[in-house]
Scaffold this active site. Structure first.
Site, PDB file in Angstrom:
ATOM      1  N   HIS A 132      14.746  45.482 -19.790  1.00 37.69           N
ATOM      2  CA  HIS A 132      15.506  46.208 -18.939  1.00 37.69           C
ATOM      3  C   HIS A 132      14.415  47.031 -17.981  1.00 37.69           C
ATOM      4  CE1 HIS A 132      18.832  49.148 -17.756  1.00 37.69           C
ATOM      5  NE2 HIS A 132      17.780  49.792 -17.622  1.00 37.69           N
ATOM      6  N   GLU A 133      13.397  47.392 -18.531  1.00 39.47           N
ATOM      7  CA  GLU A 133      12.586  48.420 -17.836  1.00 39.47           C
ATOM      8  C   GLU A 133      11.620  47.281 -17.053  1.00 39.47           C
ATOM      9  OE1 GLU A 133      13.196  51.059 -17.759  1.00 39.47           O
ATOM     10  OE2 GLU A 133      14.397  51.444 -19.830  1.00 39.47           O
TER      11      GLU A 133
HETATM   12 ZN    ZN Z   1      17.148  51.505 -16.296  1.00 41.83          ZN
END
Ligand code: ZN
Length: 157
Positions: A132-133
């Protein structure tokens, strides 16, 4: 310590490809990395990426039990074909939560805040937060990948 402001969508920085941090510049980000991590904890995030506070550079932080894990110029060198659905939310996308499909297992290489090379395996939620990051570093938001909106447990990334 000064806290940073989290940018929310549709801020254009969230859609930019972030720049690599030159190895000899890592030291000058030390205090800023500390602030980024405090900002993540303040807002109950379990991960945060530099573009979320307006710095288009490849630095992410993952919350961990003892101390946060800082990854600079992180690269996914292997990811499993096996995937799983998991709930996600995002500090930059307030109020929306949903299921996103991601690899179950990944192998990551990155530098830490001291410029030391790291290489490790991650799976399940740990892998999910990293993916996600890293998406943030490529201008991608989880809402681009949402399979279903949910109203369950709130995981903020
Ligand atoms: Zn985020």
């Amino acid at each position: 310590m000064k806290k940073l402001t989290i940018l929310t969508t549709p801020h254009p920085i969230l859609r930019k490809i972030a720049k690599e941090v030159p190895t000899d510049h890592i030291a000058k980000y030390r205090d800023w990395i500390e602030m980024l991590s405090e900002t993540m904890y303040r807002d109950n995030g379990i991960g945060i990426a530099a573009p979320q506070v307006g710095e288009s550079i490849r630095i992410i932080i993952i919350a961990q039990a003892e101390k946060p894990l800082t990854l600079i110029n992180p690269v996914i060198i292997k990811s499993s074909e096996a995937t799983e659905l998991g709930e996600e939310g995002c500090l930059s996308v307030p109020g929306i939560f949903g299921l996103v499909r991601r690899s179950k297992k990944i192998k990551v290489s990155a530098l830490n805040q001291n410029g030391k090379k790291l290489r490790f395996d991650a799976s399940h939620l740990f892998a999910r937060v990293i993916l996600h990051e890293i998406d943030h570093l490529n201008g991608i938001l989880f809402i681009d990948k949402l399979e279903r909106e949910t109203r369950g447990d709130k995981v903020l990334l």
